[in-house]
Every structure is written in structure tokens, then in C-alpha cells.
Design an enzyme around this catalytic site. Structure first.
Site, PDB file in Angstrom:
ATOM      1  CE  LYS A  40      -2.130  -0.830   3.913  1.00 48.20           C
ATOM      2  NZ  LYS A  40      -1.500  -2.106   4.343  1.00 48.20           N
TER       3      LYS A  40
ATOM      4  NE  ARG B 238      -3.846  -1.007  10.355  1.00 44.59           N
ATOM      5  CZ  ARG B 238      -2.797  -0.444   9.753  1.00 44.59           C
ATOM      6  NH1 ARG B 238      -2.849   0.798   9.366  1.00 44.59           N
ATOM      7  NH2 ARG B 238      -1.707  -1.146   9.531  1.00 44.59           N
TER       8      ARG B 238
ATOM      9  NE  ARG C   7       7.605  -2.999   6.159  1.00 48.05           N
ATOM     10  CZ  ARG C   7       6.294  -2.753   6.266  1.00 48.05           C
ATOM     11  NH1 ARG C   7       5.634  -2.186   5.272  1.00 48.05           N
ATOM     12  NH2 ARG C   7       5.644  -3.093   7.352  1.00 48.05           N
TER      13      ARG C   7
ATOM     14  NE  ARG D 138       6.653  -0.691  10.041  1.00 48.94           N
ATOM     15  CZ  ARG D 138       5.455  -0.503   9.482  1.00 48.94           C
ATOM     16  NH1 ARG D 138       5.378   0.101   8.305  1.00 48.94           N
ATOM     17  NH2 ARG D 138       4.356  -0.884  10.072  1.00 48.94           N
TER      18      ARG D 138
ATOM     19  NE  ARG E  29       2.233  -4.805  11.346  1.00 46.10           N
ATOM     20  CZ  ARG E  29       3.199  -4.691  10.456  1.00 46.10           C
ATOM     21  NH1 ARG E  29       4.315  -5.373  10.589  1.00 46.10           N
ATOM     22  NH2 ARG E  29       3.053  -3.886   9.443  1.00 46.10           N
TER      23      ARG E  29
HETATM   24  P1  AMP Z   1       1.188   0.720   9.137  1.00 51.69           P
HETATM   25  O1  AMP Z   1       2.413   1.518   8.877  1.00 51.69           O
HETATM   26  O2  AMP Z   1       0.008   1.173   8.324  1.00 51.69           O
HETATM   27  O3  AMP Z   1       1.431  -0.759   9.038  1.00 51.69           O
HETATM   28  O4  AMP Z   1       0.779   1.016  10.662  1.00 51.69           O
HETATM   29  C1  AMP Z   1       1.630   0.643  11.727  1.00 51.69           C
HETATM   30  C2  AMP Z   1       0.838   0.544  13.027  1.00 51.69           C
HETATM   31  O5  AMP Z   1       0.243   1.822  13.339  1.00 51.69           O
HETATM   32  C3  AMP Z   1      -0.342  -0.409  12.993  1.00 51.69           C
HETATM   33  O6  AMP Z   1       0.042  -1.748  13.226  1.00 51.69           O
HETATM   34  C4  AMP Z   1      -1.220   0.156  14.113  1.00 51.69           C
HETATM   35  O7  AMP Z   1      -0.705  -0.178  15.388  1.00 51.69           O
HETATM   36  C5  AMP Z   1      -1.040   1.656  13.922  1.00 51.69           C
HETATM   37  N1  AMP Z   1      -2.055   2.211  12.985  1.00 51.69           N
HETATM   38  C6  AMP Z   1      -1.833   2.797  11.773  1.00 51.69           C
HETATM   39  N2  AMP Z   1      -2.981   3.185  11.193  1.00 51.69           N
HETATM   40  C7  AMP Z   1      -3.973   2.851  12.058  1.00 51.69           C
HETATM   41  C8  AMP Z   1      -5.382   2.978  12.047  1.00 51.69           C
HETATM   42  N3  AMP Z   1      -6.028   3.518  10.990  1.00 51.69           N
HETATM   43  N4  AMP Z   1      -6.078   2.508  13.118  1.00 51.69           N
HETATM   44  C9  AMP Z   1      -5.460   1.965  14.174  1.00 51.69           C
HETATM   45  N5  AMP Z   1      -4.125   1.810  14.259  1.00 51.69           N
HETATM   46  C10 AMP Z   1      -3.372   2.239  13.214  1.00 51.69           C
END
Ligand code: AMP
Length: 225
Positions: free
Chosen positions: A15, A90, A127, A158, A169
Site C-alpha cells: 500500500k 482499518r 522490509r 521496523r 498484525r
Molecule cells: P502501518 O504503517 O500502516 O502498518 O501502521 C503501523 C501501526 O500503526 C499499525 O500496526 C497500528 O498499530 C497503527 N495504525 C496505523 N494506522 C492505524 C489505524 N487507521 N487505526 C489503528 N491503528 C493504526
């Protein structure tokens, strides 16, 4: 017509990589809620302190907090011609709130990137991200360079890309985020793209999906209300 785009898909589907490409091609801002949270963690703000432990466990930050962040971000002028949301919504509650935030604006276009679980786990273990600018490497087919090709800073994994966190996740995705496919799929502006192909092929497929979804808006009057 503004391009109000949501990129939907599991962690590691690409994404972020693809959202940056759409941003470059179409000149609208990419809004990654994960990036916003990681920046807050690095800056040590209140938001960062609230989010850090939750993120490191692979769980979701509260809907109320996330909706407030996105509401504020989408009120800014630079989203007038559109935006690309990456990592939001989400949960169904976030999606309902997003519809409400966007009332009166052009319809949302939703592109779901599909990738099988095994490929996701492999991608996330490869990654690496730039410690300084957050650029991502190696999640797609590309090799991981020794340092960031943009700013030269070191690359790191990360914390939430560790195998046990990745499993959590993916579980959270299936349970809380995948229901969004059912939430959106009856809309004429929903499209699914095969994310399990080379990044350039995915980019082209996404471009086609966006164009087709925008064309669907022109032939179907949006429902009142
Ligand atoms: P990402 O970089 O999109 O994988 O986000 C990393 C982490 O940030 C996720 O595993 C969640 O803990 C938190 N996070 C990001 N976006 C959201 C969202 N829309 N709702 C809840 N938690 C989020």
C-alpha cells in the site's frame, strides 16, 4: 473531479509503496496513518507516547484517536484535489467516520490490494526502512541497498516487522480490517487489484482501477444524503 482514494490491504501488500507512486503521478498527498504515528513516536509527543506500545504489539490504536487525526488532516487545503489514504480506515467504525468526514466531497474510490499470506510474511521479513526519512526498501521485488538512496541514512527493520508481531498484525487485519471489503465492495467505486506481481505491474493495474472507478462515478449518480 477530486481523487479521494483509499488503499486497502493487509500489512506488506505494498500500500505504502504504491501510494507514493500515485502521489507522484497524480500530484495529490499520500496520507499514511502509520507514518503519522511513527513520526509522533520519534518526536516523543503525547500521541507518540499513547501509540508506541500498541504499535509494537501489532494492535490497533483507538478509533477515536485515529479518526481525530484523519479528520484534521483531511481538513487541510492540500487535499482539495484529492488524497491517498494508506492504512486508514482499518475498522468499520473508522470507515463509517470517514464517510461522514467526506460528506459533500467527491466519492471515495477504494482499491484493495490482494496478496497471499505467505508472500506477506516474506515481504515483511525483508522490509527495511530509512531511519531518517522513512523511505521503504525491499518489501517488493527490489533489492535492499546498503543505505537510503534518498538521504544516505542507515536502514533498519521496523520493530513491528518481527515475525511474532507480523503474525499478530495479520490476525488483527483478518479480524478488524478485512470486514471493510464487505463494507465497500458493493460500491461502483470499489476495485480489487492483484498485488502479488512486480511493483510496476501493480502500479499500472492500480492506475487502470482508479480510471475505471472514476468513470463509474460519472455514469452512476451518487445516492442522495
Ligand atoms: P502501518 O504503517 O500502516 O502498518 O501502521 C503501523 C501501526 O500503526 C499499525 O500496526 C497500528 O498499530 C497503527 N495504525 C496505523 N494506522 C492505524 C489505524 N487507521 N487505526 C489503528 N491503528 C493504526
Amino acid at each position: 473531479m477530486a481523487l479521494n482514494l483509499v488503499m486497502l490491504g493487509p500489512p506488506g501488500a505494498g500500500k505504502g509503496t504504491q501510494a507514493v507512486r500515485v502521489e507522484q503521478e497524480r500530484g495529490i498527498p499520500q496520507i499514511s496513518t502509520g507514518d503519522i504515528l511513527r513520526e509522533a513516536v520519534q518526536a516523543g509527543t503525547d500521541l507518540g507516547r499513547q501509540a508506541q506500545a500498541v504499535m509494537e504489539r501489532g494492535e490497533l490504536v483507538s478509533d477515536a484517536l485515529m479518526v481525530a487525526i484523519v479528520r484534521e488532516r483531511l481538513a487541510r487545503d492540500d487535499t482539495r484535489d484529492g488524497f491517498i489514504l494508506d492504512g486508514f480506515p482499518r475498522t468499520v467504525a473508522q470507515a463509517v467516520a470517514l464517510d461522514e468526514i467526506l460528506a459533500g466531497r467527491d466519492p471515495l474510490i477504494v482499491v484493495e490490494l490482494g496478496v497471499p499470506d505467505q508472500a506477506l510474511v516474506e515481504r515483511l521479513s525483508r522490509r527495511r526502512v530509512c531511519r531518517e526519512c522513512g523511505a521503504t526498501y525491499g518489501a517488493g521485488a527490489g533489492a535492499v541497498p546498503a543505505a537510503c538512496t534518498g538521504c544516505g541514512a542507515p536502514l533498519v527493520a521496523r520493530k513491528d516487522d518481527r515475525e511474532e508481531v507480523v503474525q499478530e498484525r495479520l490476525r488483527v487485519y483478518r479480524e478488524q480490517t478485512e470486514p471493510l471489503v464487505a463494507f465497500y465492495q458493493d460500491r461502483s467505486t470499489f476495485r480489487r487489484v492483484d498485488g502479488n506481481q512486480p511493483a510496476d505491474a501493480v502500479r499500472i493495474a492500480i492506475g487502470g482501477a482508479i480510471d475505471a472507478a472514476q468513470a463509474a462515478v460519472h455514469v452512476q449518480p451518487t445516492p442522495a444524503g
